[in-house]
Design a protein around this motif. Structure first.
Motif, PDB file in Angstrom:
ATOM      1  N   ASP A 105       0.828  -1.200   0.000  1.00  0.00           N
ATOM      2  CA  ASP A 105       0.000   0.000   0.000  1.00  0.00           C
ATOM      3  C   ASP A 105       0.866   1.254   0.000  1.00  0.00           C
ATOM      4  O   ASP A 105       1.718   1.441   0.870  1.00  0.00           O
ATOM      5  CB  ASP A 105      -0.901  -0.013   1.233  1.00  0.00           C
ATOM      6  N   ALA A 106       0.652   2.124  -0.998  1.00  0.00           N
ATOM      7  CA  ALA A 106       1.445   3.350  -1.142  1.00  0.00           C
ATOM      8  C   ALA A 106       1.002   4.450  -0.194  1.00  0.00           C
ATOM      9  O   ALA A 106       1.683   5.466  -0.069  1.00  0.00           O
ATOM     10  CB  ALA A 106       1.363   3.851  -2.577  1.00  0.00           C
ATOM     11  N   ARG A 107      -0.131   4.260   0.488  1.00  0.00           N
ATOM     12  CA  ARG A 107      -0.667   5.352   1.294  1.00  0.00           C
ATOM     13  C   ARG A 107       0.235   5.735   2.461  1.00  0.00           C
ATOM     14  O   ARG A 107       0.315   6.901   2.837  1.00  0.00           O
ATOM     15  CB  ARG A 107      -2.077   4.997   1.775  1.00  0.00           C
ATOM     16  N   ALA A 108       0.924   4.760   3.047  1.00  0.00           N
ATOM     17  CA  ALA A 108       1.825   5.086   4.160  1.00  0.00           C
ATOM     18  C   ALA A 108       2.922   6.034   3.694  1.00  0.00           C
ATOM     19  O   ALA A 108       3.275   6.989   4.399  1.00  0.00           O
ATOM     20  CB  ALA A 108       2.423   3.819   4.756  1.00  0.00           C
ATOM     21  N   ILE A 109       3.460   5.787   2.498  1.00  0.00           N
ATOM     22  CA  ILE A 109       4.529   6.640   1.963  1.00  0.00           C
ATOM     23  C   ILE A 109       3.998   8.050   1.701  1.00  0.00           C
ATOM     24  O   ILE A 109       4.645   9.048   2.052  1.00  0.00           O
ATOM     25  CB  ILE A 109       5.101   6.020   0.674  1.00  0.00           C
ATOM     26  N   GLU A 110       2.817   8.143   1.088  1.00  0.00           N
ATOM     27  CA  GLU A 110       2.226   9.455   0.802  1.00  0.00           C
ATOM     28  C   GLU A 110       2.020  10.249   2.096  1.00  0.00           C
ATOM     29  O   GLU A 110       2.336  11.454   2.149  1.00  0.00           O
ATOM     30  CB  GLU A 110       0.868   9.276   0.117  1.00  0.00           C
ATOM     31  N   HIS A 111       1.502   9.596   3.112  1.00  0.00           N
ATOM     32  CA  HIS A 111       1.198  10.294   4.360  1.00  0.00           C
ATOM     33  C   HIS A 111       2.468  10.615   5.146  1.00  0.00           C
ATOM     34  O   HIS A 111       2.517  11.616   5.860  1.00  0.00           O
ATOM     35  CB  HIS A 111       0.226   9.472   5.199  1.00  0.00           C
ATOM     36  N   GLU A 112       3.492   9.777   5.004  1.00  0.00           N
ATOM     37  CA  GLU A 112       4.761  10.073   5.662  1.00  0.00           C
ATOM     38  C   GLU A 112       5.367  11.357   5.096  1.00  0.00           C
ATOM     39  O   GLU A 112       5.869  12.213   5.844  1.00  0.00           O
ATOM     40  CB  GLU A 112       5.729   8.910   5.491  1.00  0.00           C
ATOM     41  N   ARG A 113       5.317  11.500   3.788  1.00  0.00           N
ATOM     42  CA  ARG A 113       5.851  12.720   3.165  1.00  0.00           C
ATOM     43  C   ARG A 113       5.097  13.949   3.646  1.00  0.00           C
ATOM     44  O   ARG A 113       5.701  14.987   3.948  1.00  0.00           O
ATOM     45  CB  ARG A 113       5.749  12.602   1.640  1.00  0.00           C
ATOM     46  N   LEU A 114       3.783  13.837   3.722  1.00  0.00           N
ATOM     47  CA  LEU A 114       2.974  14.965   4.167  1.00  0.00           C
ATOM     48  C   LEU A 114       3.257  15.306   5.623  1.00  0.00           C
ATOM     49  O   LEU A 114       3.426  16.484   5.975  1.00  0.00           O
ATOM     50  CB  LEU A 114       1.490  14.632   3.969  1.00  0.00           C
ATOM     51  N   ALA A 115       3.328  14.284   6.478  1.00  0.00           N
ATOM     52  CA  ALA A 115       3.594  14.514   7.901  1.00  0.00           C
ATOM     53  C   ALA A 115       4.960  15.170   8.100  1.00  0.00           C
ATOM     54  O   ALA A 115       5.118  16.073   8.940  1.00  0.00           O
ATOM     55  CB  ALA A 115       3.513  13.209   8.674  1.00  0.00           C
ATOM     56  N   ASN A 116       5.952  14.744   7.343  1.00  0.00           N
ATOM     57  CA  ASN A 116       7.292  15.323   7.477  1.00  0.00           C
ATOM     58  C   ASN A 116       7.332  16.758   6.969  1.00  0.00           C
ATOM     59  O   ASN A 116       8.060  17.598   7.530  1.00  0.00           O
ATOM     60  CB  ASN A 116       8.315  14.465   6.726  1.00  0.00           C
ATOM     61  N   ALA A 117       6.569  17.067   5.927  1.00  0.00           N
ATOM     62  CA  ALA A 117       6.505  18.452   5.454  1.00  0.00           C
ATOM     63  C   ALA A 117       5.924  19.357   6.539  1.00  0.00           C
ATOM     64  O   ALA A 117       6.392  20.485   6.750  1.00  0.00           O
ATOM     65  CB  ALA A 117       5.670  18.531   4.180  1.00  0.00           C
ATOM     66  N   ILE A 118       4.902  18.872   7.223  1.00  0.00           N
ATOM     67  CA  ILE A 118       4.313  19.648   8.329  1.00  0.00           C
ATOM     68  C   ILE A 118       5.300  19.743   9.479  1.00  0.00           C
ATOM     69  O   ILE A 118       5.491  20.820  10.060  1.00  0.00           O
ATOM     70  CB  ILE A 118       2.988  18.993   8.774  1.00  0.00           C
ATOM     71  N   ARG A 119       5.945  18.634   9.818  1.00  0.00           N
ATOM     72  CA  ARG A 119       6.889  18.612  10.947  1.00  0.00           C
ATOM     73  C   ARG A 119       8.018  19.613  10.765  1.00  0.00           C
ATOM     74  O   ARG A 119       8.472  20.244  11.726  1.00  0.00           O
ATOM     75  CB  ARG A 119       7.463  17.200  11.107  1.00  0.00           C
ATOM     76  N   THR A 120       8.460  19.811   9.520  1.00  0.00           N
ATOM     77  CA  THR A 120       9.571  20.733   9.257  1.00  0.00           C
ATOM     78  C   THR A 120       9.101  22.152   8.949  1.00  0.00           C
ATOM     79  O   THR A 120       9.926  23.031   8.688  1.00  0.00           O
ATOM     80  CB  THR A 120      10.419  20.213   8.080  1.00  0.00           C
TER      81      THR A 120
END
Length: 216
Positions: free
Chosen positions: A177-192
């Motif tokens: 499932d690619a969704r974990a990768i998509e959401h990880e990128r989004l979460a890291n963009a917010i985190r930074t």
């Protein structure tokens, strides 16, 4: 499957009835296009028709139910146009929530909270239904942590409609499932604190969901 249509354990109010109906629709107990039979529903909930009608009227105003003259009340059926419109609304709400977090909030803490859900998504890889629920939890948390009651209220209805589509969306993902990768990128963009990257990823995420659903 959990049933949300059962006798109420507390004082019957239109608000409680409406909430039960939202959950029943969102979790597929009432399928898209299904007719709502007032007498049957009143019996299952153990309520009189007065508060039931008021509860159903709230969902009609929210766009989850539609009244068809001389036929009755039905759960909305999500057409391609409805799907595009729903994701347009979701994108506007979630981009506003993310902007508020990045401008006014503790974006690093929010990003870490979202990454905790991503970890659960990765652990659930191979179980599309579990990943789907975590996908929804991610977006609900994003909006909730923006601390905007109005954004949260608007988001609630769009997420019920998202749940109506989620099983169809699950079938478009491969075993990995690619969704974990998509959401990880989004979460890291917010985190930074990366405003432009967050906005770009949110928009792309919504566009991808529309493409997957409408292409079916």
């Amino acid at each position: 499957m959990t049933s949300y249509i059962e006798p109420l354990a507390q004082e019957s109010t239109p608000s409680i009835i409406a909430d039960k109906l939202r959950k029943a629709i969102g979790h597929g107990e009432f399928k898209p296009g299904a007719q709502i039979v007032e007498a049957d529903l009143a019996r299952k909930l153990g309520v009189s028709r007065g508060p039931l009608r008021e509860g159903m009227q709230r969902l009609t105003q929210e766009g989850l139910l539609v009244s068809i003259r001389n036929r009755g009340l039905f759960v909305i059926d999500m057409t391609p146009q409805d799907i595009r419109d729903m994701y347009l609304a979701r994108e506007a709400i979630e981009r506003a929530a993310a902007f508020k977090i990045l401008r006014d909030g503790d974006f690093e803490t929010v990003g870490l909270a979202l990454l905790a859900i991503v970890d659960q998504m990765a652990a659930a890889d191979g179980d599309p239904a579990a990943v789907g629920e975590l996908d929804i939890a991610f977006h609900e948390l994003l909006v909730r942590l923006a601390d905007s009651p109005r954004l949260s209220r608007m988001h609630r209805t769009s997420m019920i409609e998202t749940r109506m589509c989620i099983h169809a969306l699950e079938e478009t993902y491969l075993a990995t499932d690619a969704r974990a990768i998509e959401h990880e990128r989004l979460a890291n963009a917010i985190r930074t604190g990366d405003v432009a990257r967050t906005d770009e990823l949110l928009s792309a995420h919504m566009d991808d969901a529309i493409e997957r659903l409408v292409s079916r």
